[in-house]
Write a protein that holds these residues in place. Sequence first.
Motif, short mmCIF file in Angstrom:
data_model
loop_
_atom_site.label_atom_id
_atom_site.label_comp_id
_atom_site.label_asym_id
_atom_site.label_seq_id
_atom_site.Cartn_x
_atom_site.Cartn_y
_atom_site.Cartn_z
N GLY A 82 0.83 -1.21 0.00
CA GLY A 82 0.00 0.00 0.00
C GLY A 82 0.86 1.27 0.00
N LEU A 85 2.65 1.57 -3.49
CA LEU A 85 1.66 1.99 -4.50
C LEU A 85 1.25 3.44 -4.30
N GLY A 86 1.04 3.82 -3.05
CA GLY A 86 0.59 5.18 -2.72
C GLY A 86 1.63 6.21 -3.12
N SER A 101 -4.39 1.50 -3.36
CA SER A 101 -3.74 1.68 -2.06
C SER A 101 -4.74 2.15 -1.01
#
Length: 215
Positions: A82, A85-86, A101
């Motif tokens: 997460g 990806l964020g 995310s």
Amino acid sequence: MNLIQTLHIASAVLFIIDYVVKSMLLVFDKTTVLDKYKAYTKVISMIISTIFLVTGIYLVTQINMKTIGGWFHLKLTLTVIGLVLGIIGFKKKNKAMVLISTFLFIYIYFLSTTKSVMLKKANLDGIVTDTTAANYDELVHGKGIYINNCLRCHGEDGKAGINGASNLTASMCANKGLIGIIKHGRNLMPAYKDQLSETEINAVASYVKSLRSAE
Ligand code: HEC
């Protein structure tokens, strides 16, 4: 629940709220608002994410990775995914990455509160777990925890002995020893101090004692 855990949960909730606001602004193309929001909240969101990460890393060092449930390994893996990806998603303004995310962080939050991959505690439904409630029954609470956590080795009546588990009806452990074994485990018996709260451990210990035939 200690101070570090409280800080971790509080910062996680604030982190998620802040994250959802930012991702919605990006997804709905409100980039000028997003830039303004980011500028206004820069310092506070840096403080929140620092508290969140530092307390999280500290808590990871405090637990036994071997005995904690699979949900926890999933939580750690998804948190890393997460965050990566964020960070990339916001940098590249990639909506799909940011949305994924966001869903991951929300899922991780419920994963942490339920400690269940399917986000539900199967058998505690309808059981009063609030010790201050008038209709609280420690044995009923303890039985629910026992079914969820202990039954697979000790069996319904405590005598199953799967994986070499002790016959609980023959156990003569005094209360302190009993709680010690549940908290810290012994040989093939897993430790529960990171998975169950103090109240839950006391309740399941009372239930285990109630399984003893001659008492
Ligand atoms: C993975 C299987 C497993 C699970 C799940 C498990 N146990 Fe055990 N338990 C064992 C084994 C194996 C022992 C024997 C440990 C030893 O070698 O002394 C044991 C021993 C115990 C003892 C000590 C009994 C005695 O008198 O020596 C207690 C009490 C106990 N378990 C309670 C629980 C409770 C309560 C739970 C659920 C919260 C639980 N166990 C979940 C495997 C398990």
